[in-house]
Design an enzyme around this catalytic site. Structure first.
Site, mmCIF file in Angstrom:
data_model
loop_
_atom_site.group_PDB
_atom_site.id
_atom_site.type_symbol
_atom_site.label_atom_id
_atom_site.label_comp_id
_atom_site.label_asym_id
_atom_site.label_seq_id
_atom_site.Cartn_x
_atom_site.Cartn_y
_atom_site.Cartn_z
ATOM 1 N N SER A 266 22.363 -24.421 27.294
ATOM 2 C CA SER A 266 23.018 -24.741 25.931
ATOM 3 C C SER A 266 22.081 -25.646 25.380
ATOM 4 C CB SER A 266 24.454 -25.163 26.106
ATOM 5 O OG SER A 266 24.325 -26.636 26.507
ATOM 6 N N LYS A 267 22.522 -25.760 23.917
ATOM 7 C CA LYS A 267 21.589 -27.071 23.232
ATOM 8 C C LYS A 267 22.083 -28.260 23.667
ATOM 9 C CE LYS A 267 21.077 -28.458 18.434
ATOM 10 N NZ LYS A 267 21.645 -29.769 18.597
#
Ligand code: GLU
Length: 516
Positions: A266-267
Site C-alpha cells: 500500500s501507499k
C-alpha cells in the site's frame, strides 16, 4: 479457425497516479503484444465521474513514455477505434444494455436508495448469507420484472431515474481458463444482478469494459488479480451478448505484496519505508501531498522496468538483467507466478546500480552537471570523468556520486574520530610529514601510479610500512577512514591541494598522539 492478431489493452481509470502494480500490468501487456507482433492500446476508463482526478491521464501517459512502453492506439495516438476515453463513448453503451433488456437478459430497476437500503437491512436481519440483488430478492423490488410493461413504460417516459441490471440466471456454471491460474469455475448463484447502466446514463465499468474489449478486437485481457472476482461476470456478459466465440483470453497477474511479504502493498508502506511505489512523483491536486516517484528518486527507466518485470515473473534461468528487447523475447505467461510478489526496494536499488555500471561516462557526466550546478560547485568535464571513474562502482544512484564526492571540493573540517584515536599516532604524523616534504620536491607527472611510487619511496626511506599509515593518510586527505582509491583521489585533487590538505591536517590534528 484462423488465429486473430494479438491485441491487448491497458485500461487504467484516471483516479490518481499509476502505482507499481498498474505499471507492471502495462508492461506485461506491452511485452506480450510486442512478442506476438500484435498491438497494444491504451483505453481510459473514466465512467465513474465521482472518482475522476485531474492530471491522472497525463500522468499515466508520461509514466508509460518514461518507461519506454509505447502504445499503438490511444487517446493521444488515435486509432481506428477512437475515441479511447470511455466518457466520450457514453452513447455507444446504452444500445447494448437495451438490447439485453429486449432479449430478457437485463431489466430496468427503479428502486430508490432508501428501498435498496431497506432490502439490505431486511436480509441482514434474516441472516441471509448473500445480501444482494439477485434472482430471489429482485422479486420483491421495483423493476420491470415485477411491474407491468405499461407501468415500466410510464415510469421511463416520466423521466424517473432507473438503472439497467443484468438478469443473472440461476444454476449456470461459468468457467474459463485463465492463462496464469488455470480453470476458474464459479456458479451463477454467487453473482448478483450487477448494474450495467447507471442512473446518470453512464455504463458501469463491467458493461463498458466488455463492450469496448469486443468492439476493439481485444484478444487477451491482462490485468491485476483484483479483477479476478469480476471475470466470471464478464464471461457471462460475453455469453449474454452473443460474443462468446471471440471472447478474449484472461490472464490475472499476481498481487504486489509488502516488503515483508505480509499483505498487499500500500501507499502507507511506501510512506513508512520512505521508498517510491509510483513511477513518477505525484502531487495530490486536493491535499498537495507528494508521493515519491522512481524517476525523481533517481532510478533509471531501464532499472525500473527490469525491476517491475521481475515482480511476479522470471525467465526460469539465473539471468536477472534484461533490457526491453530481452524481456520481450523471454516473457511468457507460463512463468508468471500465481503467488503474490514481494516489493523489495533493495532489489530495485541493486538493479539501478547494475544499470548505472552499464551507462557510459558521457551519459553519467551529462546527468551530473545540473546536480553539481545545483550544489553551486564548479567542475570541469575532465574532473567529472575522473569523479565518475572514482565513484561509479560504489553507488546505487547518480545523485549519490555528488554526495560522495563533496570531500573533493573542500579540505576536511571534521575527522572520523575512531580513526583519529586508532591511527593518528606519532609514527603516522612523522611519516606523513615526510611524505608531504617529498611531494614538495616531486616534479613528475602527478597521476595515481606515480603518486603511489612516490609514497612507497618516501615510506621506505623512513623505514615505515606503508600499510601502517595508509588510513592516517586517508584521514589527513579526506577526513574519513575509508573510501575509494586514495591514489586516484590525490590525482584528482592535484599536487598543490594534497600538500595543502596535509599541511592543514597536520596542523589541526597534532594533539591526538597515541603511542604506536
Ligand atoms: N479500469 C480498470 C482498472 O482501473 C481496468 C481493469 C481491466 O483491465 O479490466 O484497473
Amino acid at each position: 479457425m484462423t488465429k486473430l492478431p494479438v491485441r491487448v489493452r491497458f485500461a487504467p481509470s484516471p483516479t490518481g497516479p499509476l502505482h507499481a502494480g498498474g505499471v507492471r500490468t502495462a508492461l506485461y501487456n506491452y511485452l506480450f503484444a510486442r512478442q506476438q507482433g500484435g498491438q497494444m492500446l491504451l483505453r481510459i476508463e473514466d465512467t465513474d465521474q465521482t472518482r475522476f482526478v485531474p492530471g491522472a491521464e497525463a500522468y499515466i501517459l508520461e509514466a508509460l513514455e518514461w518507461l519506454g512502453i509505447t502504445i499503438d492506439e490511444g487517446p493521444q495516438t488515435g486509432g481506428p477505434h477512437a475515441p479511447y476515453r470511455q466518457s466520450e463513448r457514453k452513447e455507444m453503451y446504452r444500445e447494448y444494455a437495451e438490447r439485453l433488456v429486449n432479449e430478457g437478459k437485463a431489466y430496468y430497476a427503479f428502486d430508490t436508495a432508501e428501498e435498496l437500503d431497506a432490502m439490505r437491512k431486511r436480509l441482514e436481519a434474516a441472516k441471509v448469507a448473500a445480501v444482494q440483488y439477485n434472482a430471489i430478492t429482485r422479486q420483491e423490488m421495483t423493476n420491470s420484472l415485477t411491474i407491468t410493461a405499461e407501468e415500466t413504460k410510464a415510469r421511463l417516459e416520466s423521466g424517473e431515474p432507473y438503472v439497467i441490471r443484468m438478469k443473472i440466471m440461476p444454476k449456470e456454471d461459468i468457467r474459463f481458463n485463465d492463462l496464469i491460474r488455470g480453470w476458474v469455475v464459479v456458479h451463477s448463484s454467487q453473482i448478483d444482478d450487477k448494474v450495467l447502466l447507471k442512473s446518470d446514463g453512464m455504463p458501469t465499468y463491467h458493461l463498458a469494459n466488455i463492450v469496448d474489449d469486443h468492439l476493439m478486437g481485444i484478444t487477451h485481457v491482462i490485468r491485476g488479480e483484483e479483477w479476478l472476482p469480476s471475470a466470471p461476470l464478464h464471461v457471462l456478459l460475453y455469453r449474454y451478448l452473443g460474443w462468446e466465440n471471440t471472447m478474449p483470453k484472461f490472464a490475472h497477474l499476481p498481487l504486489l505484496l509488502k516488503p515483508d511479504g505480509n499483505g498487499k502493498l500500500s501507499k502507507r508502506d511506501a510512506d513508512l519505508g520512505g521508498f517510491p511505489i509510483f513511477p513518477l512523483q505525484w502531487t495530490d491536486p486536493v491535499t498537495g501531498d507528494i508521493a515519491k516517484g522512481f524517476r525523481e528518486e533517481g532510478y533509471s527507466p531501464e532499472a525500473t522496468t527490469n525491476f517491475l518485470a521481475l515482480l511476479g515473473w522470471n525467465a526460469g534461468t539465473e539471468q536477472e538483467l534484461f533490457n526491453m528487447e530481452q524481456l520481450i523475447e523471454a516473457f511468457s505467461f507460463e512463468r508468471v507466478h500465481k503467488a503474490g510478489a514481494r516489493f523489495d526496494i533493495q532489489k530495485a536499488n541493486w538493479f539501478n546500480q547494475q544499470y548505472l555500471k552499464l551507462q557510459d561516462d558521457a551519459s553519467i557526466v551529462a546527468q551530473l552537471k545540473p546536480l553539481y550546478a545545483a550544489e553551486g560547485i564548479l567542475v570541469t568535464d575532465e574532473q567529472l570523468i575522473q569523479i565518475v571513474h572514482l565513484l561509479k562502482d560504489r553507488v546505487h544512484f547518480v545523485k549519490e556520486i555528488v554526495k560522495e564526492s563533496l570531500f573533493l571540493f573542500s579540505a576536511p573540517v571534521e575527522y572520523d574520530q575512531d580513526v583519529v584515536i586508532k591511527k593518528w599516532n606519532e609514527e603516522a604524523v612523522r611519516a606523513i610529514t615526510g611524505f608531504k616534504d617529498s611531494l614538495v620536491a616531486f616534479d613528475g607527472n602527478f597521476v595515481a601510479d606515480q603518486i603511489k611510487a612516490a609514497l612507497s619511496a618516501s615510506m621506505e626511506a623512513q623505514g615505515v610500512k606503508m600499510g601502517k599509515i595508509m588510513q592516517a593518510l586517508r584521514l589527513a586527505v579526506t577526513g574519513a577512514g575509508a573510501g575509494p582509491d586514495l591514489m586516484v583521489i590525490m590525482e584528482i585533487l592535484g599536487k598543490e591541494e594534497v600538500i595543502n590538505r596535509l599541511t592543514i591536517s597536520l596542523d589541526r590534528l597534532p594533539a591526538q598522539i597515541h603511542l604506536a
